[in-house]
Motif scaffolding. Structure first.
Motif, PDB file in Angstrom:
ATOM      1  N   PRO A 239      71.161  47.429 -20.323  1.00  0.00           N
ATOM      2  CA  PRO A 239      70.103  48.339 -20.219  1.00  0.00           C
ATOM      3  C   PRO A 239      68.891  47.956 -21.334  1.00  0.00           C
ATOM      4  CG  PRO A 239      71.737  49.339 -21.504  1.00  0.00           C
ATOM      5  CD  PRO A 239      72.280  48.031 -20.962  1.00  0.00           C
TER       6      PRO A 239
ATOM      7  N   GLU B  23      67.188  49.680 -23.168  1.00  0.00           N
ATOM      8  CA  GLU B  23      67.204  50.149 -24.556  1.00  0.00           C
ATOM      9  C   GLU B  23      68.136  49.429 -25.449  1.00  0.00           C
ATOM     10  OE1 GLU B  23      68.495  54.380 -24.088  1.00  0.00           O
ATOM     11  OE2 GLU B  23      66.465  54.936 -23.630  1.00  0.00           O
ATOM     12  N   LEU B  24      69.008  48.567 -25.017  1.00  0.00           N
ATOM     13  CA  LEU B  24      69.884  47.821 -25.812  1.00  0.00           C
ATOM     14  C   LEU B  24      69.010  46.780 -26.282  1.00  0.00           C
ATOM     15  CD1 LEU B  24      72.819  48.097 -26.106  1.00  0.00           C
ATOM     16  CD2 LEU B  24      73.368  45.972 -24.749  1.00  0.00           C
TER      17      LEU B  24
ATOM     18  N   ALA C  31      66.840  48.511 -28.991  1.00  0.00           N
ATOM     19  CA  ALA C  31      67.722  48.849 -30.254  1.00  0.00           C
ATOM     20  C   ALA C  31      67.826  47.669 -31.103  1.00  0.00           C
ATOM     21  CB  ALA C  31      69.028  49.345 -29.921  1.00  0.00           C
ATOM     22  N   ALA C  32      68.120  46.473 -30.316  1.00  0.00           N
ATOM     23  CA  ALA C  32      68.205  45.252 -31.028  1.00  0.00           C
ATOM     24  C   ALA C  32      66.929  44.587 -31.928  1.00  0.00           C
ATOM     25  CB  ALA C  32      68.725  44.234 -30.412  1.00  0.00           C
TER      26      ALA C  32
ATOM     27  N   ALA D 229      66.735  42.104 -34.864  1.00  0.00           N
ATOM     28  CA  ALA D 229      67.363  40.589 -34.054  1.00  0.00           C
ATOM     29  C   ALA D 229      66.242  39.952 -33.473  1.00  0.00           C
ATOM     30  CB  ALA D 229      68.385  41.162 -33.333  1.00  0.00           C
TER      31      ALA D 229
ATOM     32  N   ARG E 139      69.108  35.562 -32.032  1.00  0.00           N
ATOM     33  CA  ARG E 139      70.115  36.252 -32.580  1.00  0.00           C
ATOM     34  C   ARG E 139      70.680  37.067 -31.387  1.00  0.00           C
ATOM     35  NH1 ARG E 139      70.937  37.307 -38.445  1.00  0.00           N
ATOM     36  NH2 ARG E 139      73.086  38.056 -38.093  1.00  0.00           N
ATOM     37  N   PHE E 140      69.645  37.804 -30.712  1.00  0.00           N
ATOM     38  CA  PHE E 140      70.115  38.837 -29.556  1.00  0.00           C
ATOM     39  C   PHE E 140      70.907  37.984 -28.610  1.00  0.00           C
ATOM     40  CE2 PHE E 140      68.931  40.836 -25.688  1.00  0.00           C
ATOM     41  CZ  PHE E 140      69.363  41.894 -25.980  1.00  0.00           C
TER      42      PHE E 140
ATOM     43  N   ASP F   5      74.385  37.326 -30.759  1.00  0.00           N
ATOM     44  CA  ASP F   5      75.188  38.540 -31.189  1.00  0.00           C
ATOM     45  C   ASP F   5      75.344  39.506 -29.970  1.00  0.00           C
ATOM     46  OD1 ASP F   5      75.077  37.315 -33.556  1.00  0.00           O
ATOM     47  OD2 ASP F   5      73.727  38.935 -34.397  1.00  0.00           O
ATOM     48  N   ILE F   6      74.496  39.582 -29.223  1.00  0.00           N
ATOM     49  CA  ILE F   6      74.500  40.673 -28.170  1.00  0.00           C
ATOM     50  C   ILE F   6      75.091  40.117 -26.746  1.00  0.00           C
ATOM     51  CG2 ILE F   6      73.730  42.803 -27.330  1.00  0.00           C
ATOM     52  CD1 ILE F   6      73.620  42.757 -30.340  1.00  0.00           C
TER      53      ILE F   6
ATOM     54  N   PRO G 113      78.376  37.914 -26.193  1.00  0.00           N
ATOM     55  CA  PRO G 113      79.721  38.632 -26.266  1.00  0.00           C
ATOM     56  C   PRO G 113      79.765  39.676 -25.268  1.00  0.00           C
ATOM     57  CG  PRO G 113      78.466  38.590 -28.447  1.00  0.00           C
ATOM     58  CD  PRO G 113      77.665  37.940 -27.402  1.00  0.00           C
ATOM     59  N   VAL G 114      78.499  40.215 -24.800  1.00  0.00           N
ATOM     60  CA  VAL G 114      78.789  41.380 -23.792  1.00  0.00           C
ATOM     61  C   VAL G 114      79.081  40.632 -22.447  1.00  0.00           C
ATOM     62  CG1 VAL G 114      77.288  42.960 -22.468  1.00  0.00           C
ATOM     63  CG2 VAL G 114      77.482  43.069 -25.039  1.00  0.00           C
TER      64      VAL G 114
ATOM     65  N   LYS H   4      79.661  46.616 -18.974  1.00  0.00           N
ATOM     66  CA  LYS H   4      78.460  46.878 -19.999  1.00  0.00           C
ATOM     67  C   LYS H   4      78.841  47.246 -21.347  1.00  0.00           C
ATOM     68  CE  LYS H   4      76.019  49.036 -16.770  1.00  0.00           C
ATOM     69  NZ  LYS H   4      75.180  49.766 -16.186  1.00  0.00           N
TER      70      LYS H   4
END
Lengths: 361, 274
Positions: free
Chosen positions: B164, B166-167, B170-171, B176, B180-181, B184-185, B188-189, B274
């Motif tokens: 999304p 918004e994720l 938010a980062a 981030a 980094r995004f 870190d996001i 892993p996702v 997700k």
């Protein structure tokens, strides 16, 4: 002091102008709710403040510092999103700690801040869980915790309650209000829900088609709506808006062929002026000698009932009464003069030497 | 009962259909080459014939070198292709999905276009390029042309699109930066998808035949698939038991990879995660 100032904020996407000039000043610790129907530009306004969009023109100042060109992370702002936007693979603790980690805080300080925030929100027992193991209300709390730990100058809320069910929404609404009061962080809260707006805001900003229509306290907005849009938008069921013509030196309005007397000299406009008479459903009173309206539908709401009546095809009226008499086909009502609002039919603006419900432009 | 009997019968039939050739290979590998050549393969393995595995692993056969070496080459190639493709397509999909830059969609469609031109189609030009770069008979030449492809980029893009907005926002609010995004996001996702892709790409790399055959003439670079073919002599007598033993050995690594990663594989292909 952490105030927010917006100066002449414009935003266009291509040829479409979403925001047509917004000026706004928030005092330190104030909670301002931006309310409006979808597409009115309220979310865009919030995203401009957050730094997720760049304004076409205008300035944004936080604490007197111009942040218009700054990256979101450099603005010292925290935002709570509608769908929470939690990081799915991180535990509750890591979700809250992530922003602090990036800022390079020492581990002990992060631990302390997250513990403090989770105690405040009642999340202590959930710190090791993943977002998918949480209920909607808990996720919402984590999203708020993530905002709180950052100790920001400004909170931004983007319709944070719209994904919750009705009962939880009421509960979380109260929690947000208590938290905001307690932390005294200047907040901007966007919603399309007028109940949220009325209950949460120190002040409301009603937006319509990219223009701020009214900026005032919830009471003022309710009692002195600045125009027909605000009048119809705030209050449930919506205010009755009946087209009419002003007469008798401003002491009467003719609506659907019937003259309605008004208290003298309340409305300053020439006779023959086309107006819109506004009256809230709960302010209409049953009156055997009043104007007659053919009843269309009666809705029972439990302790109250809504009567929908229509006259002459176009003029429709909603009346809210506390369990009335057996309904006949026709009801007779009158409009108490002190509850009558008059608006200019051409511009929609409020006519009157009203109270302080003055539009902010 | 009949309601369950028929589906089971169909299943058993299908299993036999798929498993029988493999079983014939296993059983055949333990038998005498001459017996197989006469077409008299017994379905019962001969335990005394198991020594053939040791034999092919260490010494190979008439036409080809020892199988352990070929297995190493295959494993190296499959791993290099799988990791190389992931390493290449992860950033490219990330760029195409999350960044606004001029000719972004042009870049995307150019990548997409390579999907219609697999190595087999552009064999000659690719060979020419490799030859002028002096990469014939090298590990680099063996793997690089197979690494560049659109499949993984497309798959990653589809995964990233499900994140999304918004994720991302938010980062950004959390401070981030792009790298980094990603670290870190995004990675892993998309873990399950990366794992699933790894399985597919490993098997793809392992099964390569045409390109290795062309680009590596030095026996040093013979993969196990090439090795099997080389064992089948044209004029000499083929040692069929050795061929079958090699085929069985060649089968083990991809099966192991699928088996070990099947949990992730299924998860990555079915869930949006997700």
């Amino acid at each position: 002091m952490a105030g927010l100032r917006l100066e002449g904020l414009h935003k266009s996407f291509g040829a479409i102008e979403i925001l047509k000039g917004v000026d706004l000043a928030l005092a330190d610790g104030e909670m301002l709710v931006i309310v409006g129907a979808s597409g009115c530009g309220k979310s865009t306004l919030l995203r401009l403040v957050a730094g997720l969009e760049t304004p076409t023109a205008g300035r944004i100042l936080i604490d007197g510092r111009d942040v218009t060109g700054l990256d979101p992370s450099a603005r010292d702002i925290a935002m709570v999103f509608q769908n929470y936007a939690l990081y799915p693979h991180m535990s509750v603790f890591d979700n809250m700690a992530y922003g602090l980690k990036i800022r390079g805080l020492p581990r002990a300080a992060i631990r302390a801040k997250v513990d403090e925030a989770s105690a405040l929100l009642g999340l202590e027992a959930l710190l090791e869980r993943k977002p998918r193991q949480l209920s909607g209300g808990q996720r919402q709390r984590v999203a708020m915790g993530r905002a709180i730990v950052r100790d920001p100058k400004l909170f931004l809320f983007d319709e944070p309650l719209s994904n919750l069910d009705a009962k939880l929404r009421v509960q979380m609404r109260g929690e947000i209000r208590r938290l905001q009061r307690r932390l005294k962080v200047t907040s901007l809260y966007v919603t399309h829900d007028q109940v949220e707006a009325m209950t949460l805001g120190d002040r409301l900003l009603v937006m319509h088609q990219g223009v701020p229509v009214q900026l005032a306290t919830p009471t003022e907005v309710f009692e002195y709506p600045a125009d027909t849009y605000v009048a119809g938008f705030i209050g449930s069921p919506a205010m009755n808006l009946l087209p009419g013509v002003l007469g008798r030196n401003g002491t009467a309005v003719t609506v659907a062929g019937t003259e309605i007397a008004l208290a003298p000299s309340r409305f300053a406009a020439p006779d023959g002026h086309a107006v819109i008479l506004g009256i809230r459903p709960e302010h209409v009173v049953l009156d055997p000698s009043g104007m007659s309206w053919p009843v269309e539908i009666v809705e029972l709401l439990g302790s109250e009932m809504l009567v929908h009546a229509r006259r002459g095809g176009e003029a429709s009226l909603t009346i809210k009464i506390v369990h009335g008499p057996a309904m006949s086909d026709v009801i007779r009502v009158s409009f108490p003069s002190e509850h009558v609002h008059l608006f200019d039919q051409a511009t929609g603006l409020r006519l009157t030497p009203a109270g302080s419900g003055v539009p902010p432009s | 009962m009949t309601g369950r009997l028929i589906p089971h019968a169909v299943l058993v039939l299908a299993i036999l259909l798929f498993a029988l050739p493999i079983w014939i290979a296993v059983a055949g590998s333990t038998q005498d080459s001459a017996v197989i050549a006469r077409g008299e393969i017994s379905l019962i393995p001969r335990l005394s014939g198991l020594g053939v595995y040791r034999d092919v692993l260490l010494h190979g056969s008439a036409g080809a070198g020892p199988v352990w070496h070929a297995l190493m080459v295959s494993a190296g190639m499959a791993l290099a292709i799988a990791f190389g493709k992931i390493a290449l397509s992860l950033p490219s999909a990330y760029a195409v999905t999350f960044f606004r830059f001029p000719f972004r969609m042009t870049a995307f469609w150019l990548i997409f276009l390579t999907l219609m031109l697999p190595v087999e189609v552009r064999l000659i030009p690719t060979f020419q390029v490799m030859s002028s770069l002096d990469l014939i008979n090298s590990f680099t030449g063996l793997t690089i042309p197979l690494i560049a492809s659109a499949t993984a980029t497309l798959l990653f893009r589809q995964t990233f699109l499900t994140l999304p907005d918004e994720l991302v926002e938010a980062a950004r609010m959390d401070g981030a930066g792009p790298l980094r995004f990603l670290r870190d996001i995004v990675i892993p996702v998309s873990g399950a998808n990366i794992a699933a892709l790894f399985v597919i790409l490993f098997v793809y790399g392992w099964n390569q035949y045409l390109w290795p055959l062309l680009v590596a003439t030095d026996p040093k670079y013979d993969t196990v698939v090439i090795g099997i073919v080389k064992m089948i002599g044209v004029d000499t007598a083929t040692e069929w038991n050795k061929v079958m033993a090699t085929a069985v050995l060649a089968l083990i690594p991809p099966v192991a990879v699928v088996f070990l990663m099947q949990h992730w594989f299924v998860k990555g292909l079915t869930e949006g995660d997700k």
